[in-house]
Design an enzyme around this catalytic site. Structure first.
Site, PDB file in Angstrom:
ATOM      1  CE  LYS A 172     -22.556  12.998  -7.888  1.00  0.00           C
ATOM      2  NZ  LYS A 172     -22.183  13.201  -9.283  1.00  0.00           N
ATOM      3  CB  SER A 203     -19.084  15.418  -9.155  1.00  0.00           C
ATOM      4  OG  SER A 203     -20.179  14.890  -9.919  1.00  0.00           O
ATOM      5  CB  SER A 220     -19.602  13.320 -12.709  1.00  0.00           C
ATOM      6  OG  SER A 220     -19.107  14.612 -12.834  1.00  0.00           O
TER       7      SER A 220
END
Length: 485
Positions: A79, A154, A178
């Site tokens: 990420k 996210s 997330s």
């Protein structure tokens, strides 16, 4: 069988028998990215030259040594809020569009020690603020199961890349769901470890008391491998816990006889889609068939979790994001005539709408005259939410419920309604407030879109969470389904 449909243990066996090479795995990853990422939009940056060079180095090692890293030769995506030395890290924000870090996050160092190969950086909601990956400063990631729907957020890029088989493993971060919510939306396995199990050093902070890095994979076994590699105390992170890291793989026995499961009535109440409820009840039947028992319980303060979370996380974000001021690094406005204008313009041009919204909310909650009414009150409610979990865990081994109230929604469907968007995390947020571990595993479909089962455990008891998740996975075929891109 396609390489990335195989488990890590199978790929490792093939590597050692010299049936495949690490270069084959890296090739497969970049080939797949080239074929499908134009539709999925999961990656923001690729590290191809370095990855291929490292793959060759690992291939040469196969015949020459006996000891190998835990994730030897495995391609992984990270990420974009996890800092990587000399590989652009933007947290999907324009304010960091030219940021090339000079150090690696602790989890990246752990991955290097485990001999994994970093493929690239994955899209996300800007600074991890969002539930759909539509708040990225660069592109909107799509759900591989239906390109008209969101992959969740996210960590939407991380989940979509694993679901689309662009990489077999990815790391995300989970502040209010997330990792687990996008795992549910894309039909993969996502774990939020206990707060403090994994170092946050080098994770670009959103809300420091809630953020936790977690693994996304296609199977529970692979998830346990990845957590094993990244766990442990870290002198660089004062919130990382000095507790022993058990052998998570030894927990995957498939045996849940005598296990006591709690099912909170609040998690199957109003707002939870009927098919989602049914998939959870079906999953409980499967676990019952394996010798576990379940009872309905109450987590009475969970109805306050959403408000508590947005006050606390926004307050922490307001403090954490103050460092992005246009002075030391990151985006700087060209139009400023003095220092105050430089701050104002750099931040208003560099941050997206959602980030500005949360900074404003957090600054308000922390301001004099409102601190006691909002921030302090939210901290007190957080303690009550944590106590609810502790009370249930005195009698039960795990808590089970849905990961999300509905399957994935359409791109653009909720962008104009932030409050409805925030409600997507209603079932995952209490876990972060309490600091306990939780996993999402695939448990069914609704109109061709995956649904997730959430299994929540006691502090630092990821082993039991994995045991239940693995037993359920072995008894069902949901994890074998994959999107046809």
């Amino acid at each position: 069988m396609p390489l990335f449909d195989q488990k890590l243990s199978e790929l490792k066996a093939s590597l050692h028998k010299k049936e495949i090479t690490v270069s084959d795995l890296v090739d497969e990853s970049y080939k797949r990215i080239g074929a499908v990422d134009g539709k999925v939009n999961a990656f923001l940056a690729l590290d191809e030259e370095k990855a291929r060079a490292y793959a060759k180095e690992l291939d040469e090692a196969i015949g020459t040594r006996d000891e190998f890293g835990l994730l030897f030769g495995m391609p992984i995506g990270l990420k974009d809020n996890i800092v990587t030395k000399n590989l652009r890290t933007t947290a999907a924000s324009k304010i960091l569009e030219n940021f090339d870090p000079i150090y690696d996050a602790t989890v990246v160092q752990h991955l290097q020690k485990a001999e994994a190969v970093t493929i690239g950086k994955l899209n996300m909601d800007e600074f991890a603020m969002g539930s759909s990956t539509e708040n990225s400063g660069y592109k909107v990631t799509k759900n591989p199961w239906n390109l008209e729907t969101v992959p969740g957020g996210s960590s939407g890029g991380s989940a979509a890349a694993v679901a689309a088989r662009e990489v077999p493993f990815a790391l995300g971060s989970d502040t209010g769901g997330s990792v687990r919510q996008p795992a549910a939306y894309t039909g993969v396995v996502g774990l939020k470890p206990t707060y403090g199990r994994v170092s946050r050093f080098g994770l670009i902070a959103f809300a420091s008391s809630l953020d936790q890095i977690g693994p996304l994979t296609t199977s529970v076994e692979d998830n346990a491998f990845l957590l094993q590699a990244i766990s442990g105390v870290d002198p660089m992170d004062s919130t990382s816990a000095n507790v022993e890291v058990p052998d998570f793989l030894s927990a995957l026995t498939g045996d849940v006889k005598g296990l006591k499961i709690a099912v909170p009535k609040e998690y199957l109440g109003e707002g939870v889609n009927e098919e989602v409820k049914q998939s959870v009840l079906d999953a409980l039947k499967v676990l019952e068939g394996q010798g576990a028992t379940w009872e309905e319980v109450s987590l009475p303060h969970s109805k306050y979790a959403l408000a508590t979370y947005y006050l606390l996380s926004s307050s922490e974000a307001s403090a954490n994001l103050a460092r992005f001021d246009g002075v030391r690094y990151g985006y700087r406005s060209d139009n400023a005539k003095n220092l105050i204008e430089l701050y104002k313009q750099s931040r208003s041009e560099g941050f997206g709408d959602e980030v500005k919204r949360r900074i404003m909310l957090g600054t308000f909650a922390l301001s004099s005259g409102y601190y006691d009414a909002y921030y302090k009150k939210a901290q007190q409610v957080r303690t009550l939410i944590k106590k609810d979990f502790e009370d249930v865990f005195e009698k039960y081994d795990v808590i089970v419920g849905p990961t999300t109230p509905t399957p994935a929604f359409k791109v653009g469907e909720k962008t104009d309604d932030p409050l409805t968007m925030y409600a997507n995390d209603i079932l995952t947020i209490p876990v972060n407030l309490a600091g306990v571990p939780g996993i999402s595993v695939p448990c069914g479909f609704s109109n061709g879109l995956p649904l997730g089962l959430q299994i929540i455990g006691k502090h630092f008891d990821e082993s039991t969470v994995y045991r239940v998740a693995h037993a359920f996975e072995q008894a069902t075929d949901h994890h074998k389904a994959k999107p046809e891109l």
